[in-house]
Design an enzyme around this catalytic site. Structure first.
Site, PDB file in Angstrom:
ATOM      1  N   LYS A  22       0.833  -1.210   0.000  1.00 45.14           N
ATOM      2  CA  LYS A  22       0.000   0.000   0.000  1.00 45.14           C
ATOM      3  C   LYS A  22       0.867   1.258   0.000  1.00 45.14           C
ATOM      4  CE  LYS A  22      -1.741   1.633   3.999  1.00 45.14           C
ATOM      5  NZ  LYS A  22      -1.608   3.055   4.325  1.00 45.14           N
ATOM      6  N   ASN A  23       1.895   1.250   0.851  1.00 44.86           N
ATOM      7  CA  ASN A  23       2.680   2.479   1.013  1.00 44.86           C
ATOM      8  C   ASN A  23       3.611   2.770  -0.163  1.00 44.86           C
ATOM      9  OD1 ASN A  23       1.390   3.019   3.397  1.00 44.86           O
ATOM     10  ND2 ASN A  23       2.941   2.046   4.678  1.00 44.86           N
ATOM     11  N   ARG A  92      -5.343  10.100   4.609  1.00 44.35           N
ATOM     12  CA  ARG A  92      -4.361  11.089   5.026  1.00 44.35           C
ATOM     13  C   ARG A  92      -3.224  11.199   4.011  1.00 44.35           C
ATOM     14  NH1 ARG A  92       0.877  12.638   6.729  1.00 44.35           N
ATOM     15  NH2 ARG A  92       0.559  14.405   8.093  1.00 44.35           N
ATOM     16  N   CYS A 116      -5.448  12.527  12.522  1.00 39.83           N
ATOM     17  CA  CYS A 116      -6.090  11.286  12.111  1.00 39.83           C
ATOM     18  C   CYS A 116      -6.116  10.371  13.318  1.00 39.83           C
ATOM     19  CB  CYS A 116      -5.342  10.633  10.957  1.00 39.83           C
ATOM     20  SG  CYS A 116      -3.839   9.841  11.485  1.00 39.83           S
ATOM     21  N   ARG A 121      -0.933  14.767  12.786  1.00 37.65           N
ATOM     22  CA  ARG A 121       0.060  14.403  11.767  1.00 37.65           C
ATOM     23  C   ARG A 121       0.414  15.665  10.996  1.00 37.65           C
ATOM     24  NH1 ARG A 121      -1.503   8.438   9.521  1.00 37.65           N
ATOM     25  NH2 ARG A 121       0.622   8.436   8.766  1.00 37.65           N
ATOM     26  N   PRO A 122       1.372  16.430  11.538  1.00 34.30           N
ATOM     27  CA  PRO A 122       1.707  17.707  10.914  1.00 34.30           C
ATOM     28  C   PRO A 122       2.325  17.528   9.531  1.00 34.30           C
ATOM     29  CG  PRO A 122       3.258  17.164  12.682  1.00 34.30           C
ATOM     30  CD  PRO A 122       2.198  16.117  12.714  1.00 34.30           C
ATOM     31  N   ILE A 123       2.267  18.589   8.716  1.00 36.06           N
ATOM     32  CA  ILE A 123       2.911  18.548   7.393  1.00 36.06           C
ATOM     33  C   ILE A 123       3.879  19.726   7.234  1.00 36.06           C
ATOM     34  CG2 ILE A 123       1.156  17.199   6.150  1.00 36.06           C
ATOM     35  CD1 ILE A 123       0.118  19.934   5.075  1.00 36.06           C
ATOM     36  N   ASP A 124       4.333  20.260   8.386  1.00 39.45           N
ATOM     37  CA  ASP A 124       5.227  21.422   8.332  1.00 39.45           C
ATOM     38  C   ASP A 124       6.492  21.144   7.520  1.00 39.45           C
ATOM     39  OD1 ASP A 124       5.550  19.650  10.627  1.00 39.45           O
ATOM     40  OD2 ASP A 124       7.227  20.906  11.199  1.00 39.45           O
ATOM     41  N   LEU A 125       7.018  19.911   7.591  1.00 39.00           N
ATOM     42  CA  LEU A 125       8.257  19.608   6.856  1.00 39.00           C
ATOM     43  C   LEU A 125       8.002  19.607   5.352  1.00 39.00           C
ATOM     44  CD1 LEU A 125       9.600  16.688   9.117  1.00 39.00           C
ATOM     45  CD2 LEU A 125      10.286  19.093   9.152  1.00 39.00           C
ATOM     46  N   ASP A 306       4.417   0.502  11.846  1.00 37.86           N
ATOM     47  CA  ASP A 306       3.237  -0.217  11.347  1.00 37.86           C
ATOM     48  C   ASP A 306       3.169  -1.670  11.817  1.00 37.86           C
ATOM     49  OD1 ASP A 306       2.299   1.975  10.042  1.00 37.86           O
ATOM     50  OD2 ASP A 306       2.946   1.370   8.052  1.00 37.86           O
ATOM     51  N   ILE A 328       7.319   6.855  16.935  1.00 38.69           N
ATOM     52  CA  ILE A 328       6.948   7.610  15.722  1.00 38.69           C
ATOM     53  C   ILE A 328       5.639   8.385  15.918  1.00 38.69           C
ATOM     54  CG2 ILE A 328       6.522   7.480  13.223  1.00 38.69           C
ATOM     55  CD1 ILE A 328       9.364   6.587  13.978  1.00 38.69           C
ATOM     56  N   ARG A 398      -8.359  -0.639   4.494  1.00 37.53           N
ATOM     57  CA  ARG A 398      -7.498   0.405   3.931  1.00 37.53           C
ATOM     58  C   ARG A 398      -6.148  -0.187   3.543  1.00 37.53           C
ATOM     59  NH1 ARG A 398      -6.289   4.691   7.862  1.00 37.53           N
ATOM     60  NH2 ARG A 398      -4.829   5.015   6.173  1.00 37.53           N
TER      61      ARG A 398
HETATM   62  C1  UD1 Z   1       4.711   6.881   8.709  1.00 41.95           C
HETATM   63  C2  UD1 Z   1       5.846   5.915   8.860  1.00 41.95           C
HETATM   64  C3  UD1 Z   1       5.850   5.011   7.677  1.00 41.95           C
HETATM   65  C4  UD1 Z   1       4.481   4.354   7.613  1.00 41.95           C
HETATM   66  C5  UD1 Z   1       3.362   5.396   7.565  1.00 41.95           C
HETATM   67  C6  UD1 Z   1       1.976   4.794   7.603  1.00 41.95           C
HETATM   68  C7  UD1 Z   1       8.026   6.316   9.892  1.00 41.95           C
HETATM   69  C8  UD1 Z   1       9.226   7.179   9.946  1.00 41.95           C
HETATM   70  N1  UD1 Z   1       7.099   6.654   8.987  1.00 41.95           N
HETATM   71  O1  UD1 Z   1       4.907   7.611   7.518  1.00 41.95           O
HETATM   72  O2  UD1 Z   1       6.878   4.058   7.764  1.00 41.95           O
HETATM   73  O3  UD1 Z   1       4.411   3.526   6.511  1.00 41.95           O
HETATM   74  O4  UD1 Z   1       3.490   6.223   8.669  1.00 41.95           O
HETATM   75  O5  UD1 Z   1       1.610   4.371   8.866  1.00 41.95           O
HETATM   76  O6  UD1 Z   1       7.913   5.353  10.629  1.00 41.95           O
HETATM   77  N2  UD1 Z   1       6.246  14.748  11.095  1.00 41.95           N
HETATM   78  C9  UD1 Z   1       6.293  16.091  11.405  1.00 41.95           C
HETATM   79  N3  UD1 Z   1       6.129  16.994  10.390  1.00 41.95           N
HETATM   80  C10 UD1 Z   1       5.921  16.619   9.097  1.00 41.95           C
HETATM   81  C11 UD1 Z   1       5.857  15.242   8.808  1.00 41.95           C
HETATM   82  C12 UD1 Z   1       6.024  14.330   9.829  1.00 41.95           C
HETATM   83  O7  UD1 Z   1       6.477  16.467  12.544  1.00 41.95           O
HETATM   84  O8  UD1 Z   1       5.793  17.486   8.219  1.00 41.95           O
HETATM   85  C13 UD1 Z   1       6.379  13.749  12.179  1.00 41.95           C
HETATM   86  C14 UD1 Z   1       5.083  12.984  12.416  1.00 41.95           C
HETATM   87  O9  UD1 Z   1       4.230  13.637  13.310  1.00 41.95           O
HETATM   88  C15 UD1 Z   1       5.566  11.667  12.966  1.00 41.95           C
HETATM   89  C16 UD1 Z   1       6.898  11.468  12.245  1.00 41.95           C
HETATM   90  O10 UD1 Z   1       7.297  12.757  11.790  1.00 41.95           O
HETATM   91  O11 UD1 Z   1       5.806  11.752  14.337  1.00 41.95           O
HETATM   92  C17 UD1 Z   1       6.802  10.465  11.109  1.00 41.95           C
HETATM   93  O12 UD1 Z   1       6.046  11.012  10.107  1.00 41.95           O
HETATM   94  P1  UD1 Z   1       6.124  10.533   8.597  1.00 41.95           P
HETATM   95  O13 UD1 Z   1       7.284   9.629   8.344  1.00 41.95           O
HETATM   96  O14 UD1 Z   1       5.960  11.729   7.753  1.00 41.95           O
HETATM   97  O15 UD1 Z   1       4.800   9.749   8.537  1.00 41.95           O
HETATM   98  P2  UD1 Z   1       4.244   9.047   7.349  1.00 41.95           P
HETATM   99  O16 UD1 Z   1       4.763   9.569   6.073  1.00 41.95           O
HETATM  100  O17 UD1 Z   1       2.796   9.029   7.540  1.00 41.95           O
END
Ligand code: UD1
Length: 417
Positions: A22-23, A92, A116, A121-125, A306, A328, A398
């Protein structure tokens, strides 16, 4: 709303093929937005999240369909640059369309994905990186408006955390950008490599996927390709968990051993035997499982967040105490309360869960509240005495394709009602 009814206690035996990841499928479907012509995706799992991505593509004006077991996507007709709120809310990870749409059309309008079931689940990065590449982004009333009328520019991006989603968005924004983009502290997950393989095959110039530094030289166009999606390592870990709790003996075909390098040793420590040869994993579980070593979720190649929930279901019947540390996501122990209803003995304090193995679990009515939590409840139900009813199966769907059929083919007694 569907439920699973499981009669526990059946030993799992036999062979199944692991579905596509899926990912990988979701970011690759977003990546098709950048290509000209018809892409063919093989091994694309049939999941509600994949379906949501196909609906987003169709909304954007692309032709996206399933044919003879493959997914065909042609984005030549893309004419929209906005994803409506109702489609954004379904999934998401629809945020990975941002980089691709912005790159293709010079602007994008998406509603903010917000929190979610796993917590905020921030997207600031993602946004910081796109701004560095020249995008102008406003965030008002829950809507993100992004513009890069003169195109995106290559940039040096230092991620403070190796976020999977941010790395994907940057790659998608950078492949057709003007100049070179360097991502420092990039995510190294196998699904990132799969996305880069797809894009490189389409004509992109991405170097270093799977390493901490990824360099992307922008190109002027990408062509459609045929691509085989990698097997789903989390589904493999879930099936290993299902076999472990039932003292099973199964073979998983289509496994990539390296992708499970942090998961296999945990099962071996419990006394399970794992042998992978030519993509086939032979997995057999002992009569009584030893406790697990400390499981700490980490970015890849560390233990995947996961897989934490399904392995916790295994730990709940190990002969001793296992400890999990979730690094995480803030809110990823929602399955604990429901596992306790099945008789598990688990204490949670902040990001640590202490699991005292019990001799047996018993059937009850439980409710899944997220995707991997659903997988944990089904794993536990397979060994619980009597009947377990699991609601919230829409979360499971999902990420797991026809899971009741897969488990039944291995001898489990699972019905979807
Ligand atoms: C994460 C998992 C990924 C998994 C997916 C689905 C990790 C590193 N990532 O990916 O393996 O397949 O969930 O469950 O294990 N964060 C910020 N700001 C941002 C983006 C992320 O602070 O802009 C933080 C998140 O809050 C979280 C961490 O970074 O604590 C990991 O986020 P990210 O890797 O982006 O999550 P996914 O891409 O959803």
């Amino acid at each position: 709303m569907s439920r699973f009814v499981v009669n526990g206690g059946k030993r799992l035996c036999g062979e199944v093929e692991v579905q596509g990841a899926k990912n990988s499928a979701l970011p690759i479907l977003s990546a098709t937005v950048l290509t000209r012509g018809e892409n063919i995706l093989y091994n694309c799992p049939k999941l509600s999240d994949v379906d949501a991505s196909l609906r987003i593509l169709r909304y954007l004006g692309c032709d996206a369909k399933e044919q003879n077991g493959a997914v065909l996507v042609n984005c030549d007709g893309l004419c929209e640059n906005e994803i409506p709120d109702c489609l954004m809310r379904e999934m998401r990870s629809s945020i990975v369309f941002l980089g691709a749409i912005l790159s293709r059309t010079g602007s994008a309008k998406l509603s903010f994905p917000g929190g979610c079931e796993l917590g905020p689940r921030p997207i600031d990065l993602h946004l910081k990186a796109l701004r560095k590449m020249g995008a102008k982004i406003s965030e008002r009333h829950g809507v993100l408006q992004c513009r890069a009328e003169n195109g995106l520019k290559g940039a040096k991006i230092n991620l403070s955390f190796p976020s999977v989603g941010a790395t994907e968005n940057i790659i998608l924004a950078a492949v057709l950008a003007d100049g070179t983009t360097t991502i420092i502290n990039a995510a190294r997950e196998p699904e990132i490599c799969d996305l880069c393989d797809f894009l490189n095959c389409a004509g992109a110039k991405i170097y270093g996927a799977g390493e901490g530094v990824i360099v992307i030289d922008g190109v002027t166009e990408l062509n459609a390709v045929s691509h085989n999606i990698i097997p789903d390592r989390i589904v493999a870990a879930t099936l290993m968990s299902a076999a472990a709790v039932t003292k099973g003996d199964i073979t998983l075909s289509g496994v990539i051993q390296n992708h499970l390098s942090s998961v296999i040793p945990v099962f071996e420590e419990t006394g399970c035997q794992v042998n992978v040869k030519d993509g086939n994993m032979k997995f057999s579980a002992p009569e009584r499982l030893n406790p697990m070593p400390l499981v700490r979720t980490m970015p890849y190649p560390g233990f995947p967040t996961d897989a934490q929930a399904p392995l916790m279901a295994v730990a709940s019947i190990c002969n001793g105490t296992s400890v999990f540390v979730e690094n995480i996501f803030e809110n990823r122990f929602k399955h604990v309360g429901e596992l306790t209803r099945l008789g598990a003995d688990i204490q949670v304090q902040s990001k640590v869960a202490v699991v005292n193995g019990v001799k047996s679990l018993y059937g009850a009515c439980v409710e899944a509240q997220d995707l991997r939590g659903a997988a944990a409840l089904i794993t536990a139900a397979l060994i619980a005495e009597g009947k377990t009813e699991i609601s919230g199966i829409e979360f499971l769907e999902r990420g797991y394709e026809n899971f009741e059929i897969v488990l039944s083919s291995l001898g489990a007694e699972v019905r979807k009602v």
